[in-house]
Design a protein around this motif. Sequence first.
Motif, mmCIF file in Angstrom:
data_model
loop_
_atom_site.group_PDB
_atom_site.id
_atom_site.type_symbol
_atom_site.label_atom_id
_atom_site.label_comp_id
_atom_site.label_asym_id
_atom_site.label_seq_id
_atom_site.Cartn_x
_atom_site.Cartn_y
_atom_site.Cartn_z
ATOM 1 N N MET A 1 58.427 15.546 58.100
ATOM 2 C CA MET A 1 59.146 14.459 57.448
ATOM 3 C C MET A 1 58.739 13.077 57.942
ATOM 4 O O MET A 1 58.713 12.812 59.143
ATOM 5 C CB MET A 1 60.656 14.642 57.660
ATOM 6 C CG MET A 1 61.503 13.639 56.881
ATOM 7 S SD MET A 1 63.236 13.632 57.404
ATOM 8 C CE MET A 1 63.688 15.327 57.158
ATOM 9 N N ASP A 2 58.444 12.205 56.996
ATOM 10 C CA ASP A 2 58.180 10.806 57.302
ATOM 11 C C ASP A 2 59.504 10.097 57.565
ATOM 12 O O ASP A 2 60.512 10.392 56.922
ATOM 13 C CB ASP A 2 57.454 10.151 56.122
ATOM 14 C CG ASP A 2 57.091 8.699 56.395
ATOM 15 O OD1 ASP A 2 56.992 8.320 57.576
ATOM 16 O OD2 ASP A 2 56.913 7.946 55.418
ATOM 17 N N ILE A 3 59.511 9.166 58.523
ATOM 18 C CA ILE A 3 60.735 8.405 58.794
ATOM 19 C C ILE A 3 61.054 7.466 57.641
ATOM 20 O O ILE A 3 62.183 7.357 57.186
ATOM 21 C CB ILE A 3 60.607 7.599 60.104
ATOM 22 C CG1 ILE A 3 60.883 8.502 61.303
ATOM 23 C CG2 ILE A 3 61.586 6.421 60.125
ATOM 24 C CD1 ILE A 3 60.876 7.782 62.624
ATOM 25 N N GLU A 4 60.038 6.761 57.134
ATOM 26 C CA GLU A 4 60.263 5.736 56.117
ATOM 27 C C GLU A 4 60.092 6.315 54.718
ATOM 28 O O GLU A 4 58.994 6.628 54.305
ATOM 29 C CB GLU A 4 59.303 4.569 56.317
ATOM 30 C CG GLU A 4 59.527 3.809 57.620
ATOM 31 C CD GLU A 4 58.703 2.552 57.705
ATOM 32 O OE1 GLU A 4 58.104 2.161 56.678
ATOM 33 O OE2 GLU A 4 58.644 1.951 58.777
ATOM 34 N N MET A 5 61.202 6.439 54.010
ATOM 35 C CA MET A 5 61.133 6.834 52.601
ATOM 36 C C MET A 5 61.902 5.790 51.790
ATOM 37 O O MET A 5 61.413 4.707 51.560
ATOM 38 C CB MET A 5 61.640 8.270 52.436
ATOM 39 C CG MET A 5 60.653 9.292 52.996
ATOM 40 S SD MET A 5 61.070 11.025 52.674
ATOM 41 C CE MET A 5 62.392 11.273 53.862
ATOM 42 N N GLU A 6 63.152 6.099 51.422
ATOM 43 C CA GLU A 6 63.923 5.085 50.680
ATOM 44 C C GLU A 6 64.217 3.851 51.514
ATOM 45 O O GLU A 6 64.410 2.762 50.986
ATOM 46 C CB GLU A 6 65.245 5.677 50.195
ATOM 47 C CG GLU A 6 65.109 6.753 49.141
ATOM 48 C CD GLU A 6 65.123 8.142 49.749
ATOM 49 O OE1 GLU A 6 65.612 9.050 49.077
ATOM 50 O OE2 GLU A 6 64.644 8.318 50.875
ATOM 51 N N SER A 7 64.271 4.032 52.826
ATOM 52 C CA SER A 7 64.548 2.926 53.738
ATOM 53 C C SER A 7 63.756 3.165 55.020
ATOM 54 O O SER A 7 63.218 4.255 55.230
ATOM 55 C CB SER A 7 66.048 2.833 54.046
ATOM 56 O OG SER A 7 66.453 3.933 54.849
ATOM 57 N N PRO A 8 63.661 2.159 55.911
ATOM 58 C CA PRO A 8 62.884 2.327 57.141
ATOM 59 C C PRO A 8 63.344 3.471 58.037
ATOM 60 O O PRO A 8 62.563 3.980 58.831
ATOM 61 C CB PRO A 8 63.056 0.971 57.845
ATOM 62 C CG PRO A 8 63.271 0.000 56.725
ATOM 63 C CD PRO A 8 64.088 0.755 55.729
ATOM 64 N N VAL B 1 60.002 18.223 62.053
ATOM 65 C CA VAL B 1 58.979 17.469 62.780
ATOM 66 C C VAL B 1 58.862 16.105 62.121
ATOM 67 O O VAL B 1 58.545 16.006 60.935
ATOM 68 C CB VAL B 1 57.616 18.189 62.746
ATOM 69 C CG1 VAL B 1 56.542 17.334 63.424
ATOM 70 C CG2 VAL B 1 57.711 19.555 63.421
ATOM 71 N N ILE B 2 59.156 15.072 62.863
ATOM 72 C CA ILE B 2 59.107 13.703 62.344
ATOM 73 C C ILE B 2 57.684 13.167 62.444
ATOM 74 O O ILE B 2 57.011 13.316 63.466
ATOM 75 C CB ILE B 2 60.068 12.777 63.118
ATOM 76 C CG1 ILE B 2 61.529 13.146 62.812
ATOM 77 C CG2 ILE B 2 59.800 11.309 62.786
ATOM 78 C CD1 ILE B 2 61.977 12.812 61.406
ATOM 79 N N LEU B 3 57.239 12.525 61.380
ATOM 80 C CA LEU B 3 55.899 11.951 61.319
ATOM 81 C C LEU B 3 56.015 10.490 60.902
ATOM 82 O O LEU B 3 56.664 10.183 59.911
ATOM 83 C CB LEU B 3 55.053 12.723 60.305
ATOM 84 C CG LEU B 3 53.548 12.478 60.276
ATOM 85 C CD1 LEU B 3 52.911 12.881 61.603
ATOM 86 C CD2 LEU B 3 52.925 13.259 59.130
ATOM 87 N N THR B 4 55.404 9.585 61.671
ATOM 88 C CA THR B 4 55.586 8.163 61.383
ATOM 89 C C THR B 4 54.429 7.332 61.913
ATOM 90 O O THR B 4 53.611 7.807 62.714
ATOM 91 C CB THR B 4 56.899 7.657 62.004
ATOM 92 O OG1 THR B 4 57.086 6.280 61.697
ATOM 93 C CG2 THR B 4 56.868 7.818 63.513
ATOM 94 N N CYS B 5 54.382 6.096 61.458
ATOM 95 C CA CYS B 5 53.381 5.148 61.965
ATOM 96 C C CYS B 5 53.875 4.464 63.226
ATOM 97 O O CYS B 5 53.112 3.808 63.921
ATOM 98 C CB CYS B 5 53.092 4.073 60.909
ATOM 99 S SG CYS B 5 52.347 4.695 59.400
ATOM 100 N N HIS B 6 55.160 4.589 63.522
ATOM 101 C CA HIS B 6 55.794 3.786 64.552
ATOM 102 C C HIS B 6 55.993 4.543 65.855
ATOM 103 O O HIS B 6 56.252 5.733 65.862
ATOM 104 C CB HIS B 6 57.144 3.262 64.062
ATOM 105 C CG HIS B 6 57.040 2.467 62.805
ATOM 106 N ND1 HIS B 6 56.653 1.149 62.785
ATOM 107 C CD2 HIS B 6 57.236 2.819 61.513
ATOM 108 C CE1 HIS B 6 56.635 0.715 61.536
ATOM 109 N NE2 HIS B 6 56.983 1.707 60.747
#
Length: 232
Positions: free
Chosen positions: A58-65, A85-90
Amino acid sequence: MNDKKSITCIVAEDFPELNNIYQSILNHEPDIRVVASVTSGRELLCAVEQYLPDVILMDIEMESPTAGIDYCRQISRSYPDIRIVILTCHEEEERVLSAFEAGAVDYLLKTDSMSDIIIAIKKAYKHSSPIHSYAAQMLRKQMRAMGHYKEELQKFTMAFMTLTPAEVGILKLLLDGYKQKEIAKYKHVELVTVKSHVTRILKKFSLRRTSEVVEMIRSLDAQDFVRQSKSV
């Protein structure tokens, strides 16, 4: 590998091209099967209800940050056996800690290799997810901060318990922003009396300024404790 033994996975990523890449690569793994790929949290909730996957990437940022964290919390409460599993750029400390608090079992950066992501999914499925170095460092920092907080709160409580009701009354007014002259006027006492109380308060807390005492109370979030204490 037979599908019955495959790790069923949902990919939740709002960037379509990246979503397709994850789906394609994961489906080439013999023991992973992507049962759904979604681009929003709302779609994710429907897919989860339909497929009950083993793991969600899952990406953190979808509808909101922070939508991913919000949906992670919701899914973890309703489906505690699903591993997220969280997946993000941050790599922000607050986001990392929030992700784990919400129920994520691992936290990866999008700059990590697909090999790392595949390994993370497999380890999540086996309930053996490691905490990556950057996440572990932040968690250790948070734990140290919690330990420091408990130590400072204990020191504050022990010092506070030595205050007289009159000193507690002075402290309450200091916390409300009153100056010593204003306290004397408010209590209808001599300024020297107020200063005497303040001197004893500072000595008991081993501090030099009233502003330091007030800041300590606020940093410990102990305002209500002070205001509810007996005073004159």
